[in-house]
Design an enzyme around this catalytic site. Structure first.
Site, PDB file in Angstrom:
ATOM      1  N   GLN A  34      34.602  46.489  53.440  1.00  0.00           N
ATOM      2  CA  GLN A  34      35.317  47.673  53.931  1.00  0.00           C
ATOM      3  C   GLN A  34      36.643  47.866  53.187  1.00  0.00           C
ATOM      4  O   GLN A  34      37.129  46.970  52.506  1.00  0.00           O
ATOM      5  CB  GLN A  34      35.576  47.527  55.445  1.00  0.00           C
ATOM      6  CG  GLN A  34      36.159  46.174  55.841  1.00  0.00           C
ATOM      7  CD  GLN A  34      35.800  45.733  57.259  1.00  0.00           C
ATOM      8  OE1 GLN A  34      35.286  46.519  58.048  1.00  0.00           O
ATOM      9  NE2 GLN A  34      36.085  44.488  57.594  1.00  0.00           N
ATOM     10  N   TYR A  64      44.735  45.458  74.297  1.00  0.00           N
ATOM     11  CA  TYR A  64      43.342  45.211  73.935  1.00  0.00           C
ATOM     12  C   TYR A  64      43.012  43.725  73.921  1.00  0.00           C
ATOM     13  O   TYR A  64      42.042  43.274  74.546  1.00  0.00           O
ATOM     14  CB  TYR A  64      43.070  45.841  72.565  1.00  0.00           C
ATOM     15  CG  TYR A  64      41.689  45.574  72.029  1.00  0.00           C
ATOM     16  CD1 TYR A  64      40.596  46.276  72.513  1.00  0.00           C
ATOM     17  CD2 TYR A  64      41.480  44.615  71.034  1.00  0.00           C
ATOM     18  CE1 TYR A  64      39.318  46.040  72.009  1.00  0.00           C
ATOM     19  CE2 TYR A  64      40.216  44.377  70.534  1.00  0.00           C
ATOM     20  CZ  TYR A  64      39.136  45.080  71.020  1.00  0.00           C
ATOM     21  OH  TYR A  64      37.876  44.832  70.529  1.00  0.00           O
ATOM     22  N   GLU A 109      33.863  35.775  61.846  1.00  0.00           N
ATOM     23  CA  GLU A 109      34.348  37.064  61.316  1.00  0.00           C
ATOM     24  C   GLU A 109      33.677  37.308  59.974  1.00  0.00           C
ATOM     25  O   GLU A 109      33.594  36.404  59.148  1.00  0.00           O
ATOM     26  CB  GLU A 109      35.877  36.996  61.179  1.00  0.00           C
ATOM     27  CG  GLU A 109      36.511  38.000  60.215  1.00  0.00           C
ATOM     28  CD  GLU A 109      36.377  39.463  60.647  1.00  0.00           C
ATOM     29  OE1 GLU A 109      36.701  39.788  61.801  1.00  0.00           O
ATOM     30  OE2 GLU A 109      35.948  40.275  59.792  1.00  0.00           O
ATOM     31  N   ASP A 140      28.314  36.910  58.979  1.00  0.00           N
ATOM     32  CA  ASP A 140      27.868  37.977  59.869  1.00  0.00           C
ATOM     33  C   ASP A 140      27.603  37.403  61.266  1.00  0.00           C
ATOM     34  O   ASP A 140      26.857  36.438  61.423  1.00  0.00           O
ATOM     35  CB  ASP A 140      26.587  38.582  59.285  1.00  0.00           C
ATOM     36  CG  ASP A 140      26.080  39.751  60.110  1.00  0.00           C
ATOM     37  OD1 ASP A 140      26.729  40.117  61.113  1.00  0.00           O
ATOM     38  OD2 ASP A 140      25.020  40.297  59.757  1.00  0.00           O
ATOM     39  N   ASP A 159      34.655  41.021  69.661  1.00  0.00           N
ATOM     40  CA  ASP A 159      35.784  41.884  69.279  1.00  0.00           C
ATOM     41  C   ASP A 159      35.384  42.583  67.996  1.00  0.00           C
ATOM     42  O   ASP A 159      35.760  42.176  66.904  1.00  0.00           O
ATOM     43  CB  ASP A 159      37.030  41.013  69.077  1.00  0.00           C
ATOM     44  CG  ASP A 159      38.206  41.816  68.563  1.00  0.00           C
ATOM     45  OD1 ASP A 159      38.164  43.060  68.636  1.00  0.00           O
ATOM     46  OD2 ASP A 159      39.173  41.200  68.091  1.00  0.00           O
ATOM     47  N   SER A 160      34.577  43.621  68.133  1.00  0.00           N
ATOM     48  CA  SER A 160      33.972  44.206  66.941  1.00  0.00           C
ATOM     49  C   SER A 160      34.515  45.593  66.663  1.00  0.00           C
ATOM     50  O   SER A 160      34.987  46.288  67.560  1.00  0.00           O
ATOM     51  CB  SER A 160      32.456  44.246  67.100  1.00  0.00           C
ATOM     52  OG  SER A 160      32.030  45.530  67.464  1.00  0.00           O
ATOM     53  N   ASP A 162      33.855  49.596  65.207  1.00  0.00           N
ATOM     54  CA  ASP A 162      32.938  50.610  65.722  1.00  0.00           C
ATOM     55  C   ASP A 162      31.568  50.523  65.043  1.00  0.00           C
ATOM     56  O   ASP A 162      31.454  49.993  63.943  1.00  0.00           O
ATOM     57  CB  ASP A 162      33.561  51.999  65.506  1.00  0.00           C
ATOM     58  CG  ASP A 162      34.889  52.141  66.243  1.00  0.00           C
ATOM     59  OD1 ASP A 162      34.947  51.717  67.404  1.00  0.00           O
ATOM     60  OD2 ASP A 162      35.850  52.643  65.645  1.00  0.00           O
ATOM     61  N   TYR A 228      44.142  53.697  70.063  1.00  0.00           N
ATOM     62  CA  TYR A 228      42.689  53.804  69.892  1.00  0.00           C
ATOM     63  C   TYR A 228      42.258  55.230  70.236  1.00  0.00           C
ATOM     64  O   TYR A 228      42.917  55.901  71.028  1.00  0.00           O
ATOM     65  CB  TYR A 228      41.955  52.773  70.776  1.00  0.00           C
ATOM     66  CG  TYR A 228      41.954  51.352  70.227  1.00  0.00           C
ATOM     67  CD1 TYR A 228      42.327  51.093  68.908  1.00  0.00           C
ATOM     68  CD2 TYR A 228      41.565  50.276  71.017  1.00  0.00           C
ATOM     69  CE1 TYR A 228      42.317  49.797  68.407  1.00  0.00           C
ATOM     70  CE2 TYR A 228      41.557  48.975  70.517  1.00  0.00           C
ATOM     71  CZ  TYR A 228      41.932  48.748  69.215  1.00  0.00           C
ATOM     72  OH  TYR A 228      41.918  47.466  68.720  1.00  0.00           O
TER      73      TYR A 228
HETATM   74  N1  AAT Z   1      41.270  42.659  67.228  1.00  0.00           N
HETATM   75  C1  AAT Z   1      41.314  43.822  66.458  1.00  0.00           C
HETATM   76  C2  AAT Z   1      40.289  44.763  66.812  1.00  0.00           C
HETATM   77  C3  AAT Z   1      39.110  44.946  66.209  1.00  0.00           C
HETATM   78  S1  AAT Z   1      38.738  43.982  64.884  1.00  0.00           S
HETATM   79  C4  AAT Z   1      37.043  44.049  64.564  1.00  0.00           C
HETATM   80  C5  AAT Z   1      36.632  42.997  63.527  1.00  0.00           C
HETATM   81  O1  AAT Z   1      35.216  42.885  63.522  1.00  0.00           O
HETATM   82  C6  AAT Z   1      37.036  43.297  62.079  1.00  0.00           C
HETATM   83  O2  AAT Z   1      37.863  42.267  61.610  1.00  0.00           O
HETATM   84  C7  AAT Z   1      35.696  43.340  61.322  1.00  0.00           C
HETATM   85  O3  AAT Z   1      35.764  42.828  60.002  1.00  0.00           O
HETATM   86  C8  AAT Z   1      34.820  42.473  62.220  1.00  0.00           C
HETATM   87  N2  AAT Z   1      33.370  42.675  62.071  1.00  0.00           N
HETATM   88  C9  AAT Z   1      32.712  43.836  61.861  1.00  0.00           C
HETATM   89  N3  AAT Z   1      31.392  43.628  61.780  1.00  0.00           N
HETATM   90  C10 AAT Z   1      31.186  42.291  61.950  1.00  0.00           C
HETATM   91  C11 AAT Z   1      30.026  41.468  61.960  1.00  0.00           C
HETATM   92  N4  AAT Z   1      28.792  41.978  61.773  1.00  0.00           N
HETATM   93  N5  AAT Z   1      30.178  40.130  62.159  1.00  0.00           N
HETATM   94  C12 AAT Z   1      31.419  39.602  62.339  1.00  0.00           C
HETATM   95  N6  AAT Z   1      32.551  40.349  62.336  1.00  0.00           N
HETATM   96  C13 AAT Z   1      32.447  41.676  62.138  1.00  0.00           C
HETATM   97  C14 AAT Z   1      38.211  46.003  66.794  1.00  0.00           C
HETATM   98  C15 AAT Z   1      38.830  47.359  66.791  1.00  0.00           C
HETATM   99  C16 AAT Z   1      38.094  48.403  67.583  1.00  0.00           C
HETATM  100  C17 AAT Z   1      38.407  49.804  67.089  1.00  0.00           C
HETATM  101  C18 AAT Z   1      38.078  50.860  68.074  1.00  0.00           C
HETATM  102  N7  AAT Z   1      38.073  52.191  67.490  1.00  0.00           N
END
Ligand code: AAT
Length: 291
Positions: A34, A64, A109, A140, A159-160, A162, A228
């Protein structure tokens, strides 16, 4: 687009875009997954943006991170093993580490650049990585969970970002099935579950899937996060079959003990707001409770 301002434009919230005034762009890069950007805003401190979407700001990240963590962990007695999916900034780790019963904190992560950037620009968030109970896995979350032995965790926190981009599968049924297997009986999951103002269709799908998979309880909670989209964000909270979990009445309050002084006191979460978070507006209750 207004010059000198950041606007959060996405097909996930068509026709609207929250904007923040930019003082200075501090970092811009592209990881394998990304676009990554950090900027200094005029009124919300530093801001972390992935693929054009705000992940956190220094001013409101507490809402959050505290809610997504303490809603599940305060709902079960003595959580010991906790898994975080996503959350590479370290904020959820910081909150999990407040719980003295916790012995093991795994985090998966996908993007190492998020971890590195957070350590560089958001030390008060990335402080979560300093806890000795934490093990970081870069990969992943979907693949990681498939490999977890059955019944390993007391709690899983998703904590993912969108569901457009690398997080898409984290919103799909097979992923929830692996989460359920990875939890012990009566274990809990809390996942980032978007906004009741913007995403009732996504929430509806998640609820349908979770009711099929989680044989304990299935609940939706929400809170305010001004930066958000639509200013609110929700969480799906489910438990597996086993000792019953009543999410609305936390059995493991954190308010008073609050633990670790190095992290500073809780800024947002308390037991009253925990219970209140499950009260839904009628339009949302109709959809969520009917499923
Ligand atoms: N705590 C901050 C808020 C977040 S962070 C979301 C995290 O998920 C990012 O660092 C991203 O790299 C990670 N991520 C995304 N896909 C995967 C995956 N398949 N496996 C592991 N990690 C992943 C969330 C913000 C929400 C925003 C709302 N609009």
């Amino acid at each position: 687009v207004i010059p000198g301002w950041f606007s959060e434009i996405s097909p996930m919230w068509p026709g609207e875009a929250h904007s923040l005034k930019v003082e200075k762009i501090l970092f811009q890069g592209k990881s394998d997954y990304q676009d990554v950007m950090v900027f200094q805003s005029s009124t919300y401190g530093k801001v972390l943006v992935l693929d054009g979407v705000i992940q956190l700001t220094e001013r409101d990240e507490c809402a959050y991170q505290e809610m997504i963590t303490h809603l599940p962990l305060c709902s079960i007695p003595n959580p010991k093993k906790v898994l975080v999916i996503g959350g590479g900034d370290g904020g959820v780790l910081r909150e999990v580490a407040r719980h003295s019963s916790v012995e093991q904190i795994d985090i998966c992560e996908i993007d190492k650049m998020v971890v590195d950037i957070s350590k560089q620009f958001f030390p008060e968030v990335a402080i979560g990585f300093e806890d000795p109970r934490v093990t970081l896995h870069i990969g992943d979350g979907v693949a990681f969970l498939k490999a977890v032995p059955e019944g390993t965790y007391d709690a899983v926190i998703v904590d993912s970002s969108d569901p457009i981009g690398p997080a898409q599968e984290l919103f799909e049924k097979p992923f929830f099935e692996s989460v359920s297997k990875a939890l012990r009986p009566g274990g809990v999951v809390c996942t980032q579950a978007e906004s009741i103002w913007l995403h009732m269709h996504i929430i509806e799908d998640i609820v349908v899937n979770c009711r099929q998979i989680f044989k304990g309880s299935v609940n939706y909670a929400w809170t305010t996060v001004p930066t958000y989209p639509s200013g609110v964000i929700g969480f799906m909270l489910c438990s597996t079959e086993g000792p019953p979990v009543d999410f609305k009445h936390p059995v493991n309050p954190i308010d008073a003990k609050d633990s670790n002084k190095s992290k500073g006191p809780l800024k947002f979460y308390n037991s009253e707001i925990h219970t209140a978070a499950f009260c839904l507006p009628s339009f949302a209750r109709k959809v969520i409770d009917a499923k």
